[in-house]
Scaffold this active site. Structure first.
Site, PDB file in Angstrom:
ATOM      1  N   GLU A  58      -7.990  -4.723   8.320  1.00 58.53           N
ATOM      2  CA  GLU A  58      -6.688  -4.558   8.964  1.00 58.53           C
ATOM      3  C   GLU A  58      -6.842  -3.923  10.342  1.00 58.53           C
ATOM      4  OE1 GLU A  58      -4.029  -1.687   7.233  1.00 58.53           O
ATOM      5  OE2 GLU A  58      -2.268  -2.683   8.060  1.00 58.53           O
ATOM      6  N   TYR A  89       0.828  -1.209   0.000  1.00 57.66           N
ATOM      7  CA  TYR A  89       0.000   0.000   0.000  1.00 57.66           C
ATOM      8  C   TYR A  89       0.868   1.268   0.000  1.00 57.66           C
ATOM      9  CZ  TYR A  89      -4.764  -1.898   0.720  1.00 57.66           C
ATOM     10  OH  TYR A  89      -5.991  -2.509   0.565  1.00 57.66           O
TER      11      TYR A  89
END
Length: 398
Positions: free
Chosen positions: A249, A133
Site C-alpha cells: 500500500e 483494516y
C-alpha cells in the site's frame, strides 16, 4: 538488448493503434480513472474499450503469469511498456487496490486454488476491492482490532465494525482483518479474510469529508458468513500478511497510484501565468518563480529516487520498509504543492460553489482540503517515522 528494442517498437506500434485518442488525454475535472468492478460506469469515452484491449493483451498486469491474466513479461519489458505508455500519454487502463495491494499477498501466501479463483478477475477488473483494516478504536494500534470472526463449520461468522474503508460504497469485495483469537498476544490472534460485500449483514455508510467528497466509509458486519476457504494464510497468522500488504500500500501511495500524471493538466508555472495574467516567458514575480521551482524540483527529485528504489526492489524480494520514507515524503510534498496552487489562485482558490469560480478553481480548493488527510491516510506520518526509526535506521524501540 536488441530483443528489448524489438519489444519497444512492437509495444509502441500496438499502443498507437489501440489506445483511443481520448485515453491519451489528462483527466477532466470530475472524471476518474477506471477502478473496475460490478458498478463501474465507464464515464469517460473509450475507457471500456481501452480496458478490454489491455485485458486481452494481458497488459493490465503485464508481469503476471498468463494463467492469471497477465502477459508474462519480464521486468525489463514491463518497464519499457510503462515508458512507452508514458511517452504517448496513455492513461492506466485499470487502477485497483486488488492489483496493487491484495494480489501481491495472494501471490505470496495464497493456495493454488485461491490464486486461480481471485487473481484472474482482478486482472480483468471484474471485482473492485476495499480494505477492511482500521476500526474506531484501532487506528495507529491496528493490532488491537476487535472485529471478530468465530468458526462455525466451514464458515466464519463475522461481527464488528470498520472505519475509513476507502470507497467501500463502490466496492464488491473486501480484504479484511478479523480477530479469531482473543487470548494471548494481540498480534497472534488475527486472520486475513476475503468476502463479498453484497450479502446479508453488510452495511456501508459513507463519511462526508471536508473536501465535500465521501471517499471513506464506515462498514458494519452483522453475522456475515465467510467460507473458511476464503482465509489467506493460516488462522491467527494474518498479522504477517497484513504488514506485507501495508508495504505494498505504501508503495502504491508513493507512486501516486499512477494517477498523478493522468490528472496533471498544467504545470504550476502555467497555473501562475494564467492566474496573474502574465504572458509567455519568464514569470515576472521572482519570489513566486523561486517557490514554484522548489516544488517542481522536489517532485523531480522524489520521482527519480522512487524509480531508483523501485528498480532495486523489483530486482530483490519486493518492497521493504523504505516504502515508509516515500509514503511520508510524498504526503508532505503533496500538501505543499496543493498549498502553493491555492496561493497562486488567490481569491479564486477560496471557491466552494456558485458563479465566479470555474471548475479548475473548485478543483484547486478541493485538492487543497483533501491534501490535509494525506499524512493520515494509509498510516500517519508519525507511524511511518516509527517504522523508519526501527526498521530502516535500526534504532531501539520504546
Amino acid at each position: 538488448m536488441a530483443d528489448l528494442e524489438t519489444f519497444r517498437a512492437e509495444a509502441r506500434a500496438w499502443l498507437e493503434a489501440n489506445c483511443p485518442p481520448e485515453m491519451r488525454q489528462p483527466l477532466k475535472p470530475g472524471e476518474s480513472l477506471v477502478w473496475g468492478g460490478r458498478r463501474e460506469k465507464f464515464a469517460a469515452p473509450g475507457s471500456k474499450l481501452w480496458l478490454e484491449r489491455m485485458v486481452a493483451k494481458g497488459w493490465t498486469v503485464p508481469t503476471w503469469p498468463k494463467e492469471y491474466g497477465g502477459a508474462g513479461l519480464s521486468k525489463a519489458e514491463a518497464r519499457v511498456l510503462q515508458q512507452e505508455m508514458r511517452a504517448l500519454g496513455c492513461r492506466p487502463a485499470l487502477t485497483s487496490f486488488g492489483m496493487t495491494m491484495l494480489a501481491p499477498v495472494v501471490m505470496e501466501y495464497g493456495t493454488p486454488e485461491q490464486k486461480a479463483k481471485f487473481l484472474p478477475p482482478i486482472a480483468r477488473g471484474e471485482i473492485r476491492w476495499c480494505q477492511g483494516y482500521s476500526e474506531p478504536g484501532s487506528g495507529s494500534d491496528l493490532a488491537s482490532l476487535q472485529c471478530a470472526a468465530v468458526r462455525d463449520g466451514d464458515d466464519y461468522v463475522v461481527n464488528g465494525q470498520k472505519i475509513w474503508t476507502s470507497d467501500a460504497h463502490h466496492s464488491d469485495w473486501i480484504f479484511c482483518l478479523v480477530r479469531t483469537n482473543k487470548n494471548g498476544p494481540k498480534h497472534d490472534g488475527i486472520s486475513f479474510l476475503l468476502f463479498d460485500m453484497d450479502q446479508p449483514g453488510v452495511k456501508v455508510s459513507p463519511i462526508i469529508l471536508i473536501s465535500g467528497a465521501s471517499d471513506f466509509c464506515q462498514t458494519f458486519f452483522d453475522n456475515v458468513r465467510v467460507p473458511v476457504s476464503h482465509r489467506i494464510g493460516q488462522e491467527n497468522a494474518g498479522w504477517t500478511i497484513a504488514k506485507r500488504l501495508l508495504q505494498h500500500e505504501r508503495e502504491m501511495l508513493s507512486e501516486g497510484g499512477g494517477s498523478y500524471q493522468a490528472r496533471k493538466k498544467r504545470t504550476l508555472a502555467e497555473w501562475a501565468r494564467e492566474s496573474i495574467g502574465a504572458g509567455p516567458g519568464v514569470l515576472p514575480d521572482a519570489d513566486l518563480r523561486d517557490r514554484i521551482v522548489r516544488v517542481e524540483m522536489e517532485q523531480l527529485a522524489y520521482s527519480a529516487s522512487l524509480r531508483r528504489s523501485m528498480e532495486s526492489a523489483k530486482a530483490g524480494k519486493g518492497p521493504g520498509p523504505e516504502t515508509s520514507m516515500f509514503k511520508m515524503v510524498v504526503s508532505e510534498m503533496s500538501k505543499r504543492r496543493a498549498d502553493l496552487r491555492v496561493r497562486i489562485a488567490g481569491v479564486q482558490g477560496l471557491g466552494w460553489e456558485g458563479e465566479g469560480f470555474d471548475e479548475s478553481d473548485l478543483e484547486a480548493t478541493r485538492i487543497w482540503l483533501a491534501s490535509k488527510a494525506e499524512s493520515i491516510a494509509g498510516g500517519t506520518s508519525e507511524i511511518q517515522r516509527n517504522i523508519i526509526a526501527k526498521r530502516v535506521l535500526g534504532l531501539p524501540g520504546d
